[in-house]
Scaffold this active site. Structure first.
Site, short mmCIF file in Angstrom:
data_model
loop_
_atom_site.label_atom_id
_atom_site.label_comp_id
_atom_site.label_asym_id
_atom_site.label_seq_id
_atom_site.Cartn_x
_atom_site.Cartn_y
_atom_site.Cartn_z
CG HIS A 473 -13.25 -16.44 -46.59
ND1 HIS A 473 -13.26 -17.12 -47.78
CD2 HIS A 473 -12.06 -16.74 -46.01
CE1 HIS A 473 -12.13 -17.80 -47.91
NE2 HIS A 473 -11.38 -17.57 -46.85
CD GLU A 474 -10.33 -15.06 -43.16
OE1 GLU A 474 -9.96 -16.03 -42.48
OE2 GLU A 474 -9.92 -14.85 -44.32
ZN ZN Z 1 -9.59 -18.50 -46.46
#
Ligand code: ZN
Length: 682
Positions: A473-474
């Site tokens: 995600h990051e």
């Molecule tokens: Zn996010």
């Protein structure tokens, strides 16, 4: 008095490290204050020069000059906020309390500078006659709107009041975050060998390491870091200890005394309501949603309300199954919130014949990082090379040089993976420098910060599936920053509306569970063998398991956030309001909000996601539909789709309207169907 720092030579503002980085080895905590003051002054002078220019306003002498102003301030700020989040201490915290209101005052003054606004306003009125390209026109319109939303059209009294509100909100946001950090840092439950029933090996070592970090070598610490709290409440057979951990986790920020956030929240909500009214909006939510894709609170509810009903149904059905399982196992206890993760894990093991701890040896941190890079290379051609020995803000930080497919420079990526007491909780992406072409241009310097439990010396760090997802995600956000290809700094990378910004990050998570990616990178920590096909299949089949819980805890937080901000006034007692809102929603008492009010950093550590926590789900509607495009193509790395994805989503920043960008990629706007289906709620 110390001499005024020379901004052209100071390591905070003049970056001379490798890869265009600051030379962190020459930066000390004591350096920030004076450099901040000098950089603020320098920016003020630049603004005065732009505002006071006697020539007729042009894009060059006004809009471009404004965009390129304040570079020393950007530089010192980016290093400072990086330190404040990832490696803070008393000096940095004291400075934060001092700097936050100063910055708020500084930027308020700029957005309320009448001479400056009249020049922007002049360009805005003539915008159709200036022959502007689409990106420049959009930047001009956004800039003009930004001034208006910041009070440029208010009378003198209104301006003074708004500036005071902004300053107070900024200080309160800082206090809020520091209070949560203090509660997280101060609480730990020290256990002995005999207390570890059910605790798997990976968690045992993480707890031993956490205890040692806190000066209790030989014992085991439950801490409020998600990397320890979540697995502990999932696996510990000791109901009393799960309850203690659950209570501490849900009470962060609400423990009385100097670090209690109750009054902070009350004051922030009151100030936000007043600010919205001053600017002519019905509510703070209306103000915050004005420049998003959703645009109105009603549109947010149109998404969240049906999801909420489904989530409650699903959670109730799951709870009934777990209660039966618990009763069959001989438990007489009334099912409680601290039982949920524990019995959910047992139910998962029964239904899918595996448990989380079986997967973990296959998810080595280094391999998951390699998988992230590999996916980016296959989709977008970019490559990553680690540069050892480059100093950063902490010795844990790893530095990577990023190159385009043709070997040309793309940017720099830094990553700081392990939890430590000086780091705030959560995971995030930010930029030390954004990428853009205007003026002399700049290459992106992007970083990720995580809070994975540090492994004992000599052992490999292992991740849970959720943690591996967080890393993807990051990294998706990081790619949004690194692949940016725009002219104007203010629309670079993640400078997009809040309900669009989670698209590149959440979309990237989908590649973690692409079988070809797992087969290559999910290798057992001891044997080096790939995850067996049967386990991989079970893991994929179990993907939507637990959706009732996950959707309920998330949506409850999103609905409470909207309830606080979509009203014209503010509740006098926020926590009573939180309770009443949850009661009206029929929130089960066996599930807690993912973020309760007193530690809801997204909403109160600043304005970031206030009236905006829904954004994750809004973006999820987009990402579920976007990944379906690759599924329909039958190839998770389809080159033509990958190119469209790069051009319209990862490279475009905020240079165009987000709806236009999405349509250009997918041909149409999505419905919530793919999202509901991927969550297992259809
Ligand atoms: Zn996010």
């Amino acid at each position: 008095m110390p001499a005024t720092p020379d901004l052209a030579a100071n390591p905070l503002t003049h970056w001379t490290g490798p890869l265009g980085l600051p030379d962190f080895s020459r930066i000390g905590d004591g350096d920030f204050s004076a450099v901040f003051d000098a950089a603020l002054k320098a920016h003020e002078a630049e603004i005065e020069a732009i505002a006071g220019n006697a020539d007729q306003p042009t894009i060059e002498n006004t809009l471009a000059a404004l965009e390129l102003s304040g570079q020393p301030l950007d530089r010192v700020s980016s290093i400072f906020w990086c330190k404040a989040g990832a490696d803070t201490n008393d000096t940095i915290q004291a400075l934060e309390r001092d700097v936050s209101p100063k910055m708020a005052r500084h930027f308020s003054a700029i957005s309320m500078n009448e001479k400056l606004f009249s020049r922007i306003d002049d360009l805005y009125r003539r915008r159709d006659t200036l022959g502007l390209d689409a990106e420049t026109l959009r930047v001009l319109e956004k800039t003009w709107k930004g001034f208006v939303r910041s009070g440029a059209k208010l009378d003198a009294e209104g301006k003074t009041r708004l500036a005071a509100i902004n300053e107070d909100l900024s200080s309160l946001g800082t206090t809020f975050g520091q209070n949560v950090l203090a509660d997280e840092r101060d609480w730990a439950l020290f256990l002995d060998e005999a207390d570890l029933a059910g605790v798997p090996d990976f968690l045992r070592s993480a707890m031993a390491e956490a205890a040692e970090l806190r000066g209790r070598k030989g014992r085991y610490a439950v801490t409020l870091s998600r990397s320890i709290y979540e697995p502990f409440t999932t696996f510990s057979a000791r109901r009393d200890l799960r309850e203690a951990a659950w209570r501490a986790f849900t009470m962060r920020g609400e423990n009385g005394g100097a670090c209690d956030n109750t009054a902070v929240v009350r004051d922030m909500l009151a100030l936000r309501a007043e600010k919205a009214k001053l600017l002519g909006y019905d509510s703070f939510a209306a103000l915050m949603l004005d420049d998003t894709m959703a645009k109105t609170p009603k549109a947010v509810h149109d998404l969240l309300d049906p999801v909420w009903r489904k989530a409650l149904e699903k959670a109730a059905a799951d709870q009934a199954e777990m209660e039966k399982l618990a009763a069959d196992a001989g438990s007489n206890d009334k099912f409680a919130a601290w039982d949920w993760r524990f019995w959910q894990e047992k139910l998962r093991a029964e239904k899918f014949a595996f448990d989380e701890a079986e997967l973990k040896p296959y998810l080595q941190l280094d391999n998951v990082i390699a998988a992230c890079f590999d996916v980016a290379t296959r989709l977008f051609g970019v490559t990553f090379e680690e540069k050892k020995g480059v100093p950063a803000w902490h010795p844990d930080v790893r530095v990577f040089e990023v190159k385009n497919a043709d070997g040309s420079e793309r940017g720099t990526f830094l990553a700081d993976y392990f939890a430590r007491p000086s780091k705030r909780s959560g995971a995030w992406m930010s930029a030390l420098q954004s990428g853009y072409r205007l003026g002399e241009g700049a290459s992106p310097i992007i970083y990720n910060v995580m809070n994975f439990a540090r492994p004992p010396a000599g052992e490999a760090a292992l991740l849970s599936v959720d943690e591996a997802k967080t890393l993807f995600h990051e990294f998706g956000h990081a790619l949004h920053g690194m692949l940016t290809d725009v002219t104007w700094p203010s629309v670079s990378g993640t400078s997009v509306s809040r309900d669009f910004v989670e698209l590149p990050s959440q979309l990237y998570e989908h590649w973690l569970t692409v079988p070809a990616v797992l087969e290559k990178h999910a290798l057992h920590v001891k044997t080096g063998k790939a995850m067996p096909k049967a386990l991989l299949d079970k893991m994929l089949a179990a993907r939507t398991f637990g959706a009732g819980f996950a959707t309920t805890e998330f949506t409850a937080s999103a609905l409470v956030d909207m309830a606080y901000h979509a009203r014209p006034d503010a509740p006098a007692e926020p926590l009573a309001f939180e309770a009443a809102t949850l009661a009206a929603l029929a929130m089960p008492d066996t599930i807690a909000m993912r973020h309760r009010t007193p530690h809801f950093g997204h909403v109160f550590s600043g304005d970031g996601y206030s009236a905006g926590y829904y954004s994750y789900m809004w973006s999820e509607v987009l990402d579920a539909d976007a990944f379906s495009a690759f599924e329909e193509a039958g190839d998770a790395f389809d080159p033509a789709l990958a190119k469209k994805l790069r051009d319209n989503i990862y490279a475009a920043g905020g240079s165009k309207d987000p709806e236009d960008l999405y349509r250009a990629f997918r041909g149409k706007m999505p419905t919530a169907d793919a999202m509901m289906e991927k969550r297992g709620l259809a």
